[in-house]
Every structure is written in structure tokens, then in C-alpha cells.
Design a protein around this motif. Structure first.
Motif, PDB file in Angstrom:
ATOM      1  N   GLU A 148      -0.365  -4.980  -6.529  1.00 21.15           N
ATOM      2  CA  GLU A 148       0.749  -5.663  -5.877  1.00 21.15           C
ATOM      3  C   GLU A 148       1.954  -4.739  -5.778  1.00 21.15           C
ATOM      4  N   GLN A 149       2.235  -4.007  -6.853  1.00 21.27           N
ATOM      5  CA  GLN A 149       3.341  -3.053  -6.803  1.00 21.27           C
ATOM      6  C   GLN A 149       3.101  -1.995  -5.740  1.00 21.27           C
ATOM      7  N   ILE A 150       1.872  -1.507  -5.644  1.00 21.95           N
ATOM      8  CA  ILE A 150       1.555  -0.484  -4.647  1.00 21.95           C
ATOM      9  C   ILE A 150       1.862  -0.996  -3.238  1.00 21.95           C
ATOM     10  N   ASP A 151       1.409  -2.200  -2.917  1.00 26.83           N
ATOM     11  CA  ASP A 151       1.615  -2.757  -1.580  1.00 26.83           C
ATOM     12  C   ASP A 151       3.098  -2.858  -1.235  1.00 26.83           C
ATOM     13  N   VAL A 152       3.887  -3.353  -2.183  1.00 23.58           N
ATOM     14  CA  VAL A 152       5.318  -3.511  -1.941  1.00 23.58           C
ATOM     15  C   VAL A 152       5.999  -2.152  -1.822  1.00 23.58           C
ATOM     16  N   LEU A 153       5.763  -1.283  -2.801  1.00 20.97           N
ATOM     17  CA  LEU A 153       6.514  -0.033  -2.867  1.00 20.97           C
ATOM     18  C   LEU A 153       6.147   0.940  -1.761  1.00 20.97           C
ATOM     19  N   ARG A 154       4.914   0.857  -1.245  1.00 25.62           N
ATOM     20  CA  ARG A 154       4.567   1.718  -0.109  1.00 25.62           C
ATOM     21  C   ARG A 154       5.393   1.347   1.119  1.00 25.62           C
ATOM     22  N   ALA A 155       5.587   0.048   1.353  1.00 21.30           N
ATOM     23  CA  ALA A 155       6.409  -0.381   2.483  1.00 21.30           C
ATOM     24  C   ALA A 155       7.859   0.055   2.277  1.00 21.30           C
ATOM     25  N   VAL A 156       8.367  -0.083   1.059  1.00 21.29           N
ATOM     26  CA  VAL A 156       9.733   0.345   0.763  1.00 21.29           C
ATOM     27  C   VAL A 156       9.857   1.855   0.946  1.00 21.29           C
ATOM     28  N   HIS A 157       8.861   2.602   0.460  1.00 23.92           N
ATOM     29  CA  HIS A 157       8.896   4.058   0.580  1.00 23.92           C
ATOM     30  C   HIS A 157       8.921   4.482   2.047  1.00 23.92           C
ATOM     31  N   ALA A 158       8.110   3.827   2.882  1.00 20.69           N
ATOM     32  CA  ALA A 158       8.094   4.168   4.310  1.00 20.69           C
ATOM     33  C   ALA A 158       9.468   3.943   4.935  1.00 20.69           C
ATOM     34  N   GLY A 159      10.142   2.858   4.543  1.00 20.34           N
ATOM     35  CA  GLY A 159      11.479   2.603   5.050  1.00 20.34           C
ATOM     36  C   GLY A 159      12.478   3.664   4.611  1.00 20.34           C
ATOM     37  N   ILE A 160      12.411   4.031   3.337  1.00 20.30           N
ATOM     38  CA  ILE A 160      13.320   5.063   2.828  1.00 20.30           C
ATOM     39  C   ILE A 160      13.062   6.396   3.529  1.00 20.30           C
ATOM     40  N   GLU A 161      11.788   6.718   3.771  1.00 21.10           N
ATOM     41  CA  GLU A 161      11.441   7.969   4.450  1.00 21.10           C
ATOM     42  C   GLU A 161      12.073   8.039   5.837  1.00 21.10           C
ATOM     43  N   GLU A 162      12.027   6.918   6.565  1.00 18.90           N
ATOM     44  CA  GLU A 162      12.642   6.907   7.896  1.00 18.90           C
ATOM     45  C   GLU A 162      14.128   7.213   7.801  1.00 18.90           C
TER      46      GLU A 162
END
Length: 400
Positions: A148-162
Motif C-alpha cells: 500500500e505504501q508503494i502504491d501511494v508513494l510512487r504516485a507522490v514521487h512521480a508528482g515531485i519528479e515533474e
């Protein structure tokens, strides 16, 4: 805000569900929970209800009045908020990015500011950084399954990367630092989820971003954590080198120094070097005994976690008795759930190596139940290593 091919109410339904980390099946179960006895008899089985939720979220069907009321009860919102709500822009950017909508955490203005920045990253400011940090902190709590953490944090990471690619220089470095921390947390969750390749890939990402941000402490932290991926790396010497490299970045705060020495000890244990392993464990304990520091990074360096790591080293070195003594001092309930499952699996391993068969079987049962309930696949992998003696082979088949 870019439009999407579903009605706004369907997008909002999905956003509300994902923000609570519920699967469609879990939402179906919660709808059943909020019904009274007469209503429950009129609802379909969870599998059928989950299929209906998929139709709702795709916009193919709209919930009827009865189901709409149940959805409002489950989410704790009123019907106007679910089906009419004014914050269409907020709903759409959460829907498009997958970044979870954290219930009640931000004002409508804060959500709108972040949405505008997503459309034009040059608008990112300190408030944008604070927004993403708050979400990251909220979803790294111990109660979540690693997956569950992976699913959430990957989306957050993609946003931060942008953002950090296009944001202005005043906030770009802060976003880069947050991306590195986020990547490191994802790496650890892949590790706990029994995915060594994913753990290594995300660790590489964290180290690169920390280096690019030119933050010596964060780079030391990511190196120290990488050296702890002992069941992902095949080369114990490389683990030792990474742990040593972490300390070469300068004076580390006590807890981070302890973490580095913990993980160096693991490398020595895997290499069979008893003296160096024990020396580093002793130094780690000395660092932990120093006054608490204000290291800003999330990791567990409690006495319970320390004992679990030390016991793991002793198991690798064939010193099961010492491992058992340490693990009996570390109540699993004090550790995060996935760590507790792994500690129990280690204890089962130690009991088996010490030929304490009954204790090994019972502890393995406990570890298996907890690992299954919390998604701790790393603990499951450790249980596979437990060698129950032949006369307990029956038990081993039941456990695994």
C-alpha cells in the motif's frame, strides 16, 4: 484543468476511495458494514458489489438513491459533497495524478494552489513542498502494508519528479531532497514486500537524487539504507563498502551512525567475519546510547529494531542461542507490523537452529499469521529458510 472522460462524480468516487487506500472490494465490504440488517439482505455479495463499484467509477452507471446514501455513510461525507461538490479541479488533478486526496488534511485553497502548480510547475513554492511532504509523512505510518505504501508513494514521487525538473531554483532543491527521501522509503517497502530488484532500483534512484541535491547527510542516509538490503545483494563486501562510505560523508548523527554500523555488521556476518561483526554491533550500541538526535529522516533505530538486526547477524553466524536471547528482549508488538513479522520469523529461525523444535513451530505459526495479515512478504521469505527437523516436517508443510 485538463478534462477527463468520466463524470466528475465518478472521478470523485474513485479519488475518495483511493485516498483512504481502499480497494474496490474493501469499499464493497464497508458498504455492507454501514447497512442495517434489513438493508444488508438487499445488497449483493461483496464480489458482485465490487463489480458494481467499477461501473460507478467508470461512469457507466450512477449509484441509485439507496447506494448513494451508503456511499456517503462509508466515506463520511454528505451527498452534495460526493455528487455535486464545487472542487472539480481538485478532484480532477487527484484523479489524473493518482496522488491520494488526504481527507481533512488541507484547506480547499491549499488544494487549489497545488493543482495550479501541477498545471504550471514554475508556480511551485514552499507551500507546494510542504503539501507533498505532509502526504509523504501521513502515508509512511507503520499501520500500512508495504504494498500500500508503494502504491501511494510512487504516485507522490512521480508528482515531485515533474516539479523538480521544471520548478524554479528556490524550491527545486527542496523538491529534489523530498524525492530522494521518498525513493528511499519506496526502496525499503519493496524490501519488506519481498522484492529485492525493486528495492535496489529505488535505492539507486534515492542515491542519485541525494547526490544531485548535494546534501551530504541525505546521501549518507541513502547509502546506509542501501547497505541494509542484505537479502537483495549477493556481495557482502559491497554492503560493507556502502556502510563505510556513508560514514565517510562526514560526522553522522548518533542514530544514523548506529544504522550504518548495524548494516556493516550484517555484511560482515554474511561474509562469516565474526570479530568484525561483533565489533560493529558494539559500536552501534554505543552510538544508540548517545543522546537522541534530530535526524529528519524516517527509520526505526529503536532498541527493539537494534536487537532484531543484531539477532539476524548472529543467526547468519550460527550463534542461535545469542540470537534467541536478543529476540526475547524485543517484543514484536512494539515494532511496526511488517518488522514485527520479520522479527518473529527470525526468532523461529533461531529456535530451529538451536533445535528448540516446539518453540520454532509455534513462533513460525505466529510469524506466518502476522505476515499474511500485514503483507510482510520479506518475513514470508525468511520463514522459507526455517529448517524444521524431519520429525516436524508435517508442521513445516502446514506453515508454509
Amino acid at each position: 484543468m485538463v478534462d477527463v472522460a468520466v463524470p466528475i462524480w465518478a472521478a470523485r468516487l474513485r479519488v475518495l476511495r483511493r485516498g483512504r487506500l481502499w480497494s474496490q472490494r474493501e469499499l464493497a465490504a464497508r458498504l455492507l458494514e454501514v447497512t442495517d440488517e434489513t438493508e444488508r439482505d438487499r445488497l449483493p455479495a461483496p464480489e458482485s458489489l465490487a463489480r458494481t463499484i467499477r461501473f460507478w467509477e467508470s461512469g457507466e452507471q450512477r449509484p441509485d438513491e439507496r447506494h448513494a446514501e451508503l456511499l456517503c455513510r462509508a466515506f463520511g461525507v454528505d451527498e452534495a459533497e460526493l455528487f455535486v461538490g464545487e472542487a472539480a479541479g481538485t478532484t480532477l488533478w487527484h484523479y489524473l495524478t493518482g496522488v491520494p486526496l488526504l481527507p481533512g488534511a488541507f484547506t480547499a485553497e491549499e488544494e487549489e494552489r497545488t493543482g495550479r502548480a501541477i498545471e504550471a510547475p514554475q508556480r511551485a513554492d514552499d507551500a507546494t513542498v510542504g503539501y507533498f511532504r505532509a502526504i509523504t509523512d501521513a502515508y509512511t505510518r507503520a499501520g500500512l502494508r508495504p504494498a500500500e505504501q508503494i502504491d501511494v508513494l510512487r504516485a507522490v514521487h512521480a508528482g515531485i519528479e515533474e516539479f523538480h525538473r521544471d520548478a524554479g531554483s528556490p524550491v527545486r532543491r527542496d523538491l529534489l531532497l523530498l524525492a530522494a527521501e521518498n525513493a528511499e522509503q519506496i526502496s525499503r517497502m519493496h524490501h519488506e514486500n519481498g522484492d529485492p530488484d525493486g528495492a535496489l532500483a529505488w535505492s539507486d534512484e534515492a542515491i542519485r537524487e541525494a547526490h544531485e541535491a548535494a546534501d551530504a547527510l541525505l546521501e549518507a542516509y541513502t547509502l546506509a539504507q542501501r547497505s541494509g538490503l542484505s537479502d537483495a545483494e549477493d556481495d557482502p563486501g559491497h554492503l560493507v563498502d556502502l556502510a563505510v562510505a556513508a560514514r565517510e560523508h562526514g560526522h553522522l548523527p548518533p542514530r544514523m551512525d548506529a544504522l550504518s554500523r548495524h548494516h556493516e555488521a550484517q555484511g560482515h556476518a554474511l561474509a562469516g567475519d565474526l570479530d568484525m561483526c561483533l565489533r560493529r554491533l558494539e559500536e552501534s550500541a554505543q552510538s544508540l546510547a548517545e543522546p537522541e538526535d534530530d535526524t529528519p529522516y524516517h527509520f526505526d533505530c529503536s532498541p527493539e529494531a537494534h536487537n532484531t538486526l543484531c539477532a539476524g547477524c548472529l543467526v547468519e553466524l550460527g550463534r542461535a542461542g545469542g540470537a534467541i536471547e536478543l529476540l526475547e528482549q524485543a517484543p514484536a508488538k512494539i515494532l511496526p507490523t511488517y518488522a514485527a513479522a520479520y522479527a518473529l520469523a527470525r526468532k523461529a529461525h533461531a529456535y530451529a537452529d538451536a533445535h528448540e523444535r516446539e518453540q520454532s513451530v509455534e513462533t513460525a505459526r505466529q510469524a506466518f499469521a502476522l505476515a499474511r495479515r500485514t503483507g510482510a512478504l520479506r518475513a514470508m521469505r525468511e520463514l522459507v529458510r526455517v529448517q524444521i527437523p524431519p520429525q516436524r516436517a508435517k508442521h513445516r508443510r502446514i506453515l508454509l
